[in-house]
Design a protein around this motif. Structure first.
Motif, short mmCIF file in Angstrom:
data_model
loop_
_atom_site.label_atom_id
_atom_site.label_comp_id
_atom_site.label_asym_id
_atom_site.label_seq_id
_atom_site.Cartn_x
_atom_site.Cartn_y
_atom_site.Cartn_z
N ILE A 30 43.39 16.48 62.05
CA ILE A 30 42.24 16.97 62.83
C ILE A 30 42.71 17.48 64.20
N GLN A 34 42.45 21.42 65.50
CA GLN A 34 41.85 21.89 66.77
C GLN A 34 42.81 22.83 67.50
N ASP A 49 34.74 15.08 54.16
CA ASP A 49 33.28 14.90 54.22
C ASP A 49 32.75 15.63 55.46
N PRO A 50 31.92 16.67 55.28
CA PRO A 50 31.43 17.45 56.44
C PRO A 50 30.67 16.58 57.45
N ALA A 51 30.16 15.43 56.99
CA ALA A 51 29.45 14.56 57.93
C ALA A 51 30.44 13.89 58.88
N GLU A 52 31.70 13.78 58.45
CA GLU A 52 32.69 13.07 59.27
C GLU A 52 33.73 13.99 59.90
N VAL A 53 34.07 15.08 59.21
CA VAL A 53 35.12 15.98 59.72
C VAL A 53 34.46 17.09 60.53
N LYS A 54 34.73 17.09 61.82
CA LYS A 54 34.11 18.10 62.69
C LYS A 54 35.21 18.82 63.48
N VAL A 55 35.47 20.07 63.10
CA VAL A 55 36.41 20.87 63.89
C VAL A 55 35.74 22.23 64.09
N GLU A 56 35.37 22.50 65.32
CA GLU A 56 34.69 23.77 65.59
C GLU A 56 35.61 24.94 65.23
N ARG A 59 36.26 25.68 58.54
CA ARG A 59 35.30 25.40 57.47
C ARG A 59 35.67 24.06 56.85
N VAL A 60 34.67 23.20 56.67
CA VAL A 60 34.92 21.91 56.04
C VAL A 60 34.27 21.92 54.66
#
Ligand SMILES: CC(C)(COP(=O)(O)OP(=O)(O)OC[C@H]1O[C@@H](n2cnc3c(N)ncnc32)[C@H](O)[C@@H]1OP(=O)(O)O)[C@@H](O)C(=O)NCCC(=O)NCCS
Ligand SMILES: CC(=O)OP(=O)(O)O
Length: 328
Positions: A30, A34, A49-56, A59-60
């Motif tokens: 992650i 970034q 899991d898109p609910a947990e993996v957040k990278v602006e 695409r998740v």
């Protein structure tokens, strides 16, 4: 940062490729993602899991709920039909991020894959070997490391290829010769200069006996037959391969001794231990294991990697994808 990595990053930015990172659960992945987005090195697909993996900016995708799941399962079942894989088994296999990511590459939905920060090399490479297979004209896939040693007078200003450091456990003489020839081609494509390949051993030109040294001698003879124009010599000890004064004592007249830049190890034990010694004790940059001889770009990482190592391998993978696109 080495000049080599700067060059890889500049190339990657100039023609952005899509790289899939199957290890969305890994914090280093992650952090690397970034940086990759911020530097514009690649378009990223992160599996998790898109609910947990957040990278602006990335695409998740969750393989289990992806609208590609069934299409990939069908294609995988077809590919592995002769191995007895059923559609039910293929559907189950597509729940595995590495298999799903490798199918993305196979189906053209991504240009390359980088994994291995939290999976073993065997688990990372098996899907690639099964799904993507060898590149046309190649019979063996092998793994190499780009190693850049700071303040080093050897190799090309401290830059080397070390191989095979990741895949083939006990290569025979023919496989060693294939690894040497593939590593020379990898050097040429990444460095643009002439490869000088040393087939390494504990013996130089018959100074010691034993099966391992004999196997390396046979490999050198096979390289001379298969690629007569390649600057390659063996068997050579590491000091004879790198140090001109030692080369002139141990291997006078050798065309590569004293200035080798591609180091081919006699087996995986030597190669894997060798690169980690140089990386850790010599504070070298080490990118890989990078695959050569595979049909599309898939590269591995060590579980000991840093986020910056992942950034480097992604940039290199993007450059491999550019090279593959030019050849297609
Ligand atoms: C990668 C590895 C797992 C493959 O072995 P395996 O899982 O036993 O799988 P198999 O030998 O059945 O091979 C699987 C497929 O890959 C192919 N394959 C295996 N090694 C290959 C190679 N070097 N080049 C090309 N194809 C290869 C096989 O032909 C087979 O294809 P198929 O299934 O279509 O017939 C094994 O070589 C390995 O464990 N290597 C060491 C990796 C490692 O632990 N490294 C240490 C840290 S870096
Ligand atoms: C390349 C390598 O040695 O991988 P790992 O450290 O994950 O075993």
């Amino acid at each position: 940062m080495s000049d080599f990595l700067k060059r890889m990053k500049e190339s990657a930015k100039a023609d952005r490729k899509t790289i899939v990172l199957p290890e969305g659960e890994d914090p280093r992945t992650i952090a690397a993602a970034q940086k990759i987005v911020a530097e514009g090195l690649a378009n990223l697909v992160i599996l998790g899991d898109p609910a947990e993996v957040k990278v602006e900016g990335a695409r998740v995708v969750d393989p289990k709920s992806s609208d590609k799941h069934e299409e990939y399962a069908q294609a995988f079942a077809e590919l592995r039909k002769k191995k007895g894989v059923t559609i039910e088994q293929a559907r189950e296999q597509m729940n595995d991020n590495t298999y799903f990511g490798t199918m993305m590459v196979k189906m053209g939905d991504a240009d390359g894959l980088v994994s291995g920060a939290c999976h073993s090399t065997a688990n990372t490479l098996r899907p690639a070997l099964q799904i993507l297979k060898t590149a046309p004209g190649t019979k063996l896939v092998s793994g190499f490391m780009m190693v850049i040693v700071p303040d080093c007078e050897f190799g090309q200003d401290g830059t080397f290829i070390f191989s095979d450091i990741g895949l083939n456990i006990a290569p025979d003489a023919d496989q060693l010769s294939e690894i040497a020839i593939a590593s020379a081609a990898s050097w040429k494509s990444f460095m643009g200069t002439e490869p000088e390949v040393a087939l390494l051993s504990y013996s130089t030109k018959g100074s010691a006996g034993g099966d391992s040294a004999e196997r390396v001698r046979q490999a050198a003879a096979l390289v001379a037959e298969k690629a007569p124009d390649l600057a390659c010599d063996g068997e050579l000890q590491l000091d004879a391969a790198l140090v001109p004064e030692v080369a002139s004592l141990k291997a006078p007249g050798s065309k590569v001794a004293g200035h080798a830049n591609v180091l081919v190890f006699p087996d995986l034990a030597a190669g894997n231990i060798g690169y980690k010694l140089v990386q850790r004790l010599g504070k070298a940059e080490a990118y890989g294991p990078l695959l050569q001889g595979i049909a599309k770009p898939v590269n591995d990482l060590s579980r000991g990697c840093s986020a910056d190592d992942i950034v480097g391998v992604v940039a290199i993978t993007a450059v491999q994808a550019q090279m593959a696109a030019k050849q297609a």
